[in-house]
Design an enzyme around this catalytic site. Structure first.
Site, PDB file in Angstrom:
ATOM      1  N   ASP A 167      -2.842 -48.345 -18.212  1.00  0.00           N
ATOM      2  CA  ASP A 167      -2.932 -46.884 -18.226  1.00  0.00           C
ATOM      3  C   ASP A 167      -4.376 -46.547 -18.575  1.00  0.00           C
ATOM      4  O   ASP A 167      -4.829 -46.811 -19.704  1.00  0.00           O
ATOM      5  CB  ASP A 167      -1.961 -46.312 -19.271  1.00  0.00           C
ATOM      6  CG  ASP A 167      -1.940 -44.785 -19.263  1.00  0.00           C
ATOM      7  OD1 ASP A 167      -2.963 -44.162 -18.923  1.00  0.00           O
ATOM      8  OD2 ASP A 167      -0.895 -44.211 -19.614  1.00  0.00           O
ATOM      9  N   SER A 216     -14.814 -37.149  -5.813  1.00  0.00           N
ATOM     10  CA  SER A 216     -14.149 -36.353  -4.781  1.00  0.00           C
ATOM     11  C   SER A 216     -15.171 -35.397  -4.164  1.00  0.00           C
ATOM     12  O   SER A 216     -16.214 -35.119  -4.779  1.00  0.00           O
ATOM     13  CB  SER A 216     -13.028 -35.538  -5.423  1.00  0.00           C
ATOM     14  OG  SER A 216     -12.513 -34.587  -4.512  1.00  0.00           O
ATOM     15  N   TYR A 258      -9.334 -30.480 -12.000  1.00  0.00           N
ATOM     16  CA  TYR A 258      -9.604 -31.601 -11.088  1.00  0.00           C
ATOM     17  C   TYR A 258     -11.079 -31.598 -10.672  1.00  0.00           C
ATOM     18  O   TYR A 258     -11.769 -32.611 -10.747  1.00  0.00           O
ATOM     19  CB  TYR A 258      -8.702 -31.493  -9.856  1.00  0.00           C
ATOM     20  CG  TYR A 258      -8.847 -32.635  -8.879  1.00  0.00           C
ATOM     21  CD1 TYR A 258      -8.255 -33.868  -9.136  1.00  0.00           C
ATOM     22  CD2 TYR A 258      -9.572 -32.498  -7.701  1.00  0.00           C
ATOM     23  CE1 TYR A 258      -8.381 -34.937  -8.241  1.00  0.00           C
ATOM     24  CE2 TYR A 258      -9.712 -33.548  -6.799  1.00  0.00           C
ATOM     25  CZ  TYR A 258      -9.111 -34.761  -7.080  1.00  0.00           C
ATOM     26  OH  TYR A 258      -9.254 -35.812  -6.196  1.00  0.00           O
ATOM     27  N   LYS A 307     -13.946 -34.381 -11.660  1.00  0.00           N
ATOM     28  CA  LYS A 307     -14.609 -35.193 -10.640  1.00  0.00           C
ATOM     29  C   LYS A 307     -16.132 -34.974 -10.664  1.00  0.00           C
ATOM     30  O   LYS A 307     -16.899 -35.872 -10.318  1.00  0.00           O
ATOM     31  CB  LYS A 307     -14.029 -34.871  -9.257  1.00  0.00           C
ATOM     32  CG  LYS A 307     -12.569 -35.313  -9.101  1.00  0.00           C
ATOM     33  CD  LYS A 307     -12.422 -36.824  -9.234  1.00  0.00           C
ATOM     34  CE  LYS A 307     -11.026 -37.317  -8.935  1.00  0.00           C
ATOM     35  NZ  LYS A 307     -10.899 -38.773  -9.058  1.00  0.00           N
TER      36      LYS A 307
END
Ligand SMILES: NC(=O)c1ccc[n+]([C@@H]2O[C@H](COP(=O)([O-])OP(=O)(O)OC[C@H]3O[C@@H](n4cnc5c(N)ncnc54)[C@H](O)[C@@H]3O)[C@@H](O)[C@H]2O)c1
Length: 277
Positions: free
Chosen positions: A65, A150, A163, A167
């Site tokens: 993890d 991304s 998000y 990124k």
């Protein structure tokens, strides 16, 4: 004597996070085929075990993890004990925040819990991975760390604030790691990949499986000049170059793989010769 050419990653030991499916799994398969010993890691243990078994003797699976320091310590210790070295680390595991349902993720309405959850996997995970990777690669003084950022790490994304910010953090931390390693006199390189619209299970939550799936899918790629989703295998081939010694002079760099999305826009006045008639 066999005349087979050695693989592009012959003899290299590779650890990939989030490798039970999607882009991580495509990289694991491609890298194993190029002669690497691949350690697939994930929190989806059953899928990860099955995937590693299907790849044969070039692969094995470990639970990792990426949010947890003890998991990183245990995984890297296991690799150094069994494979004796780490040559390539791919920090691939990532979440959008929509996995458990579609809640608001814009800058005004994102809950602090949702923000922190995305950061924990996408940014803490990459920080911990780079830290563990550098320590392990110091043994040989060489290596390649590949971080999955991304397109959203380069431009904003109003509907996925955490998000995009996570990124962007990955994009910047990649350059910090690259400069740090170089300053330490290490040949440990660190580069980031910036995909957009790659068709993987990550998209399931937003595409859904109803009658509108196709329409939604088309809408997501309508701004991409190449007008389609990319494939995990296309990302894996870019990562293969960064993992191999072919890219020995490349560090601190970012690579977009987005069907041309970030190249510009088609939304300009039409000035082709036919348009004036
Ligand atoms: N698919 C795209 O369009 C796209 C676009 C840009 C960036 N990316 C990035 O590429 C990477 C891979 O994405 P994908 O599309 O293959 O996603 P995916 O959801 O198909 O696979 C991600 C994998 O990460 C694993 N994972 C999630 N949380 C984890 C954790 N805490 N620890 C370890 N593993 C964990 C999941 O179990 C899963 O197997 C991600 O970092 C993603 O943000 C993907």
């Amino acid at each position: 004597m066999s005349g087979a050419k050695p693989g592009r990653l012959q003899g290299k030991v590779v650890l990939i996070t989030g490798a039970a499916r999607g882009i991580g799994l495509a990289m694991a398969a491609l890298f194993a085929g190029e002669g690497a010993q691949v350690v697939l890691t994930d929190i989806r243990d059953r899928e990860g075990e099955d995937a590693a078994r299907a790849l044969g003797t070039q692969a094995r699976y470990l639970h990792l993890d990426v949010r947890l320091e003890p998991d990183w310590d245990a995984a890297v210790a296991d690799v150094l004990a069994r494979e004796q070295r780490l040559d390539v680390l791919v920090n691939n595991a990532g979440i959008t925040g929509f996995e458990d349902g579609l809640r608001p993720h814009d800058p005004e309405h994102t809950s602090l819990d949702d923000w922190r959850s995305v950061m924990a996997t996408n940014l803490d995970g990459v920080f911990l991975g780079c830290r563990a990777g550098i320590a392990a690669m110091r043994q040989t003084g060489t290596g390649s760390i590949i971080n999955l950022s991304s397109r959203s790490g380069i431009v904003g994304m109003p509907g996925a604030a955490a998000y995009a910010a996570s990124k962007a953090g990955v994009r910047n931390h990649t350059k910090t790691v690259a400069l740090y390693c170089a300053a330490q006199g290490l040949s440990i390189r660190c580069n980031s990949i910036h995909p957009a619209a790659i068709l993987t299970p990550m998209w399931e939550a937003v595409l859904g499986d109803g009658p509108d799936r196709e329409t939604r899918a088309r809408a997501f790629v309508k701004d991409a000049p190449l007008q389609r989703f990319g494939t995990p295998d296309e990302v894996a081939h870019l990562a293969l170059h960064l993992a191999s010694d072919e890219s020995a002079y490349t560090t601190g760099a970012e690579f977009t793989i987005d069907g041309g999305l970030l190249a510009g826009t088609f939304n300009l006045p039409d000035v082709s010769p036919d348009s004036s008639q």
